[in-house]
Design a protein around this motif. Structure first.
Motif, PDB file in Angstrom:
ATOM      1  N   ASN A 215       0.838  -1.191   0.000  1.00 53.71           N
ATOM      2  CA  ASN A 215       0.000   0.000   0.000  1.00 53.71           C
ATOM      3  C   ASN A 215       0.885   1.257   0.000  1.00 53.71           C
ATOM      4  N   HIS A 216       0.488   2.257  -0.764  1.00 50.81           N
ATOM      5  CA  HIS A 216       1.223   3.530  -0.747  1.00 50.81           C
ATOM      6  C   HIS A 216       1.256   4.100   0.658  1.00 50.81           C
ATOM      7  N   ASN A 217       0.129   4.037   1.360  1.00 54.04           N
ATOM      8  CA  ASN A 217       0.067   4.564   2.724  1.00 54.04           C
ATOM      9  C   ASN A 217       0.516   3.480   3.704  1.00 54.04           C
ATOM     10  N   SER A 218       1.795   3.163   3.634  1.00 53.77           N
ATOM     11  CA  SER A 218       2.350   2.087   4.461  1.00 53.77           C
ATOM     12  C   SER A 218       3.709   2.491   5.010  1.00 53.77           C
ATOM     13  N   ALA A 219       4.109   1.795   6.055  1.00 52.54           N
ATOM     14  CA  ALA A 219       5.439   2.021   6.620  1.00 52.54           C
ATOM     15  C   ALA A 219       6.513   1.725   5.592  1.00 52.54           C
ATOM     16  N   ASP A 220       6.273   0.736   4.742  1.00 51.95           N
ATOM     17  CA  ASP A 220       7.272   0.344   3.743  1.00 51.95           C
ATOM     18  C   ASP A 220       7.628   1.508   2.828  1.00 51.95           C
ATOM     19  N   VAL A 221       6.614   2.209   2.332  1.00 50.91           N
ATOM     20  CA  VAL A 221       6.870   3.315   1.399  1.00 50.91           C
ATOM     21  C   VAL A 221       7.412   4.522   2.149  1.00 50.91           C
ATOM     22  N   TRP A 222       6.839   4.813   3.308  1.00 51.98           N
ATOM     23  CA  TRP A 222       7.301   5.956   4.124  1.00 51.98           C
ATOM     24  C   TRP A 222       8.784   5.824   4.476  1.00 51.98           C
ATOM     25  N   LEU A 223       9.200   4.623   4.819  1.00 46.61           N
ATOM     26  CA  LEU A 223      10.582   4.395   5.237  1.00 46.61           C
ATOM     27  C   LEU A 223      11.556   4.280   4.064  1.00 46.61           C
ATOM     28  N   ASN A 224      11.021   4.011   2.871  1.00 46.78           N
ATOM     29  CA  ASN A 224      11.872   3.726   1.707  1.00 46.78           C
ATOM     30  C   ASN A 224      11.394   4.493   0.480  1.00 46.78           C
ATOM     31  N   LYS A 225      11.202   5.785   0.627  1.00 45.18           N
ATOM     32  CA  LYS A 225      10.618   6.602  -0.437  1.00 45.18           C
ATOM     33  C   LYS A 225      11.386   6.477  -1.753  1.00 45.18           C
ATOM     34  N   ASP A 226      12.713   6.362  -1.649  1.00 41.28           N
ATOM     35  CA  ASP A 226      13.536   6.313  -2.856  1.00 41.28           C
ATOM     36  C   ASP A 226      13.387   5.003  -3.617  1.00 41.28           C
ATOM     37  N   LEU A 227      12.784   3.989  -2.992  1.00 40.24           N
ATOM     38  CA  LEU A 227      12.636   2.682  -3.627  1.00 40.24           C
ATOM     39  C   LEU A 227      11.332   2.526  -4.393  1.00 40.24           C
ATOM     40  N   PHE A 228      10.512   3.588  -4.387  1.00 36.82           N
ATOM     41  CA  PHE A 228       9.209   3.500  -5.036  1.00 36.82           C
ATOM     42  C   PHE A 228       9.062   4.571  -6.113  1.00 36.82           C
ATOM     43  N   TRP A 261      12.864  -0.018  -9.628  1.00 41.15           N
ATOM     44  CA  TRP A 261      13.736  -1.198  -9.584  1.00 41.15           C
ATOM     45  C   TRP A 261      15.203  -0.839  -9.768  1.00 41.15           C
ATOM     46  N   ASP A 262      15.500   0.246 -10.453  1.00 41.47           N
ATOM     47  CA  ASP A 262      16.899   0.655 -10.610  1.00 41.47           C
ATOM     48  C   ASP A 262      17.517   0.987  -9.252  1.00 41.47           C
ATOM     49  N   GLU A 263      16.750   1.655  -8.412  1.00 36.41           N
ATOM     50  CA  GLU A 263      17.258   2.008  -7.087  1.00 36.41           C
ATOM     51  C   GLU A 263      17.383   0.764  -6.201  1.00 36.41           C
ATOM     52  N   HIS A 264      16.451  -0.187  -6.361  1.00 32.90           N
ATOM     53  CA  HIS A 264      16.578  -1.453  -5.625  1.00 32.90           C
ATOM     54  C   HIS A 264      17.889  -2.147  -5.986  1.00 32.90           C
ATOM     55  N   LEU A 265      18.200  -2.157  -7.277  1.00 25.09           N
ATOM     56  CA  LEU A 265      19.455  -2.766  -7.719  1.00 25.09           C
ATOM     57  C   LEU A 265      20.649  -2.043  -7.109  1.00 25.09           C
ATOM     58  N   ASN A 266      20.610  -0.712  -7.072  1.00 28.48           N
ATOM     59  CA  ASN A 266      21.695   0.072  -6.476  1.00 28.48           C
ATOM     60  C   ASN A 266      21.933  -0.308  -5.020  1.00 28.48           C
ATOM     61  N   GLN A 267      20.861  -0.712  -4.341  1.00 25.97           N
ATOM     62  CA  GLN A 267      20.959  -1.099  -2.930  1.00 25.97           C
ATOM     63  C   GLN A 267      21.010  -2.615  -2.749  1.00 25.97           C
ATOM     64  N   ASN A 268      21.333  -3.329  -3.842  1.00 24.10           N
ATOM     65  CA  ASN A 268      21.483  -4.794  -3.806  1.00 24.10           C
ATOM     66  C   ASN A 268      20.233  -5.501  -3.286  1.00 24.10           C
ATOM     67  N   TYR A 269      19.075  -4.896  -3.558  1.00 21.26           N
ATOM     68  CA  TYR A 269      17.785  -5.497  -3.209  1.00 21.26           C
ATOM     69  C   TYR A 269      17.670  -5.798  -1.706  1.00 21.26           C
ATOM     70  N   GLN A 270      18.332  -4.986  -0.888  1.00 23.77           N
ATOM     71  CA  GLN A 270      18.340  -5.250   0.554  1.00 23.77           C
ATOM     72  C   GLN A 270      16.941  -5.160   1.165  1.00 23.77           C
ATOM     73  N   TYR A 271      16.124  -4.248   0.654  1.00 22.46           N
ATOM     74  CA  TYR A 271      14.736  -4.159   1.141  1.00 22.46           C
ATOM     75  C   TYR A 271      14.034  -5.502   0.986  1.00 22.46           C
ATOM     76  N   TRP A 272      14.192  -6.138  -0.173  1.00 18.86           N
ATOM     77  CA  TRP A 272      13.532  -7.417  -0.422  1.00 18.86           C
ATOM     78  C   TRP A 272      14.142  -8.537   0.405  1.00 18.86           C
ATOM     79  N   VAL A 273      15.437  -8.511   0.571  1.00 13.33           N
ATOM     80  CA  VAL A 273      16.084  -9.515   1.418  1.00 13.33           C
ATOM     81  C   VAL A 273      15.519  -9.435   2.832  1.00 13.33           C
TER      82      VAL A 273
END
Length: 495
Positions: A215-228, A261-273
């Motif tokens: 969800n856009h209104n989620s902790a995930d997006v709030w904490l990781n704005k650059d990943l979305f 996804w480009d930014e996820h790659l830059n961070q080695n997909y750590q959010y997903w890990v």
């Protein structure tokens, strides 16, 4: 997937009986596990257990990918006499055979407010719980979300970004609300761990579910704005959804946030890990919903119809190789339904991750088809009669086209299947495929029709609410399930 030939049942905890208007982690959940164990069924599949919103109540759209839904915490299992018997009287008039989410959430919210001054979060058990940095961050989000009652991108600057100082700030400003959320999340984790351990002792594995999007209104997006994929005002330019197809001619708009996804790659997909491992701690196995989104996804301009969407490439060429040493792939199941791609098949094969075949979707509706006979399905697959998004078997049989019924009858003859129940014939057909795991829904064990459908994709209201009013209704169907497990060598022996 690390599992022997076996069977499973989809039964979300909210659909269990209880005295409080919604299924929870109370005594009925333990009795259900006893019943499931008696059938020799190995896998209990649940939908995501996160906090739902207060509009659609969908478990697939949550404020947090790691926190639990407090409304399924068992009130009876809370210790220290936090509530009185009269507190529970308000629940007596709630429906027994479906969840009235609005009423249940309102009553429980009123009850939870009584907790606010009774919890001392300085106690060691809560302080130890808060040592988990991700939990602390996500509790910060849901506290501010409750206080402001606004989407996070409309919050004032002092709440815009997380820091340790922010957690201390909201704890000083709203100590009672923070305490309430810490307590409820602690209890959720404690009760779910106890229930899962009980299932494991009965040699039952719990298969969880994680949505690919949040969800856009989620902790995930709030904490990781650059990943979305957000604009300068942190709004979504494009939203997730499904391409129009023969099932939904207008397509589907899910309105969840898309990734950069480009930014996820830059961070080695750590959010997903982190997210995958956090969820793998809760379950024995984990199904990734809409797995094909890692390969290509349908991006819809925000506020527009799904018909106006377009395909975008997913990160699969780097994603799986980047995370394979950090995530246990043997615990994963891929929901690879929908768009058929050779790239998906290759990845699943290379990493030994099972995909899914849903019988309802694999019975041809025309004679010029490319479907594989169920008797030739790949062993390293999970075969389903249907999913939480599907019609019940009874509904499907009533609505299927003549060509589908023709092929279905041919399959039954090929497997020499014939019983007094067409629904059980359908289940048996699925059970007799070569697939390592076969799964059906509890509604189909009960032989129910359209009234028991759990979710109708593309609709926003009236979903997720079905539940059983008594476990006694399961006995006859579970007896047949036990017999079928034995006859198809899928019986799970309790060791």
């Amino acid at each position: 997937m690390d599992i022997k030939k076996s069977s499973g049942l989809i039964f979300h905890p909210t659909s269990l009986p209880s005295k409080y208007g919604i299924g929870d982690f109370g005594k009925d959940s333990y009795e259900f596990i006893d019943l499931l164990s008696s059938t020799g069924t190995k896998v209990w599949q649940v939908l995501p257990l996160g906090i739902t919103d207060n509009v659609e109540y969908s478990p697939y759209s949550s404020k947090s990918s790691i926190l639990g839904n407090p409304y399924i915490v068992s009130l009876e299992n809370l210790e220290n006499g936090l509530f009185k018997k009269e507190d529970f009287e308000l629940f007596r008039n709630l429906p027994k055979d479906y969840v009235d989410f609005a009423s249940v959430y309102k009553l429980k919210d009123d009850l939870f407010k009584k907790l606010e001054k009774k919890i001392n979060i300085k106690e060691n058990i809560y302080q130890d719980f808060l040592e988990d940095d991700e939990i602390r961050k996500h509790i910060t989000f849901i506290t501010i979300s409750e206080v402001t009652n606004k989407n996070w991108n409309l919050w004032t600057n002092d709440y815009r970004n997380y820091s340790e100082n922010l957690f201390e700030l909201i704890n000083d400003r709203f100590p009672n609300i923070v305490s309430k959320h810490i307590f409820l999340q602690y209890e959720f984790n404690k009760q779910w761990k106890s229930l899962k351990n009980y299932a494991n002792k009965k040699n039952i594995s719990v298969l969880g579910d994680i949505p690919i999007y949040v969800n856009h209104n989620s902790a995930d997006v709030w904490l990781n704005k650059d990943l979305f994929d957000l604009d300068e005002g942190y709004n979504m330019s494009f939203v997730s959804g499904a391409v129009p197809d023969e099932f939904t001619e207008e397509g589907q708009v899910w309105n969840t946030a898309l990734y950069d996804w480009d930014e996820h790659l830059n961070q080695n997909y750590q959010y997903w890990v982190n997210k995958l491992n956090k969820n793998l701690e809760k379950y024995d196995l984990l199904r990734i919903d809409h797995f094909v989104g890692f390969f290509k996804y349908w991006a819809i301009p925000n506020g527009e119809s799904a018909l106006n969407g377009h395909w975008k490439k997913g990160p699969w060429k780097t994603f799986f190789d980047s995370i394979r040493t950090k995530v246990d792939f043997s615990m994963l199941l891929a929901e690879d339904l929908g768009v058929v791609l050779k790239d998906t098949e290759t990845i699943l094969k290379n990493y030994n991750i099972p995909g899914m075949n849903v019988l309802q979707q694999r019975i041809p509706n025309n004679d010029q088809h490319e479907e594989t006979h169920p008797g030739e399905w790949n062993k390293n697959l999970a075969s389903y009669t249907g999913t939480h998004d599907s019609p019940t078997i009874k509904q499907w049989l009533n609505e299927a086209e003549k060509t589908q019924i023709k092929y279905y009858k041919n399959y039954l003859n090929d497997f020499n299947i014939s019983s007094d129940s067409e629904i059980w014939n359908f289940i048996e057909l699925t059970w007799k495929t070569p697939c390592i795991l076969t799964v059906t829904n509890v509604q189909d064990i009960l032989e129910l029709d359209v009234e028991a459908r759990f979710n109708l994709p593309g609709t926003k209201k009236g979903n997720w609410k079905w539940r059983v009013n008594s476990l006694d209704t399961l006995h006859e169907g579970f007896g047949r399930l036990k017999k079928l497990n034995e006859e198809t060598d899928r019986f799970n022996i309790l060791t």
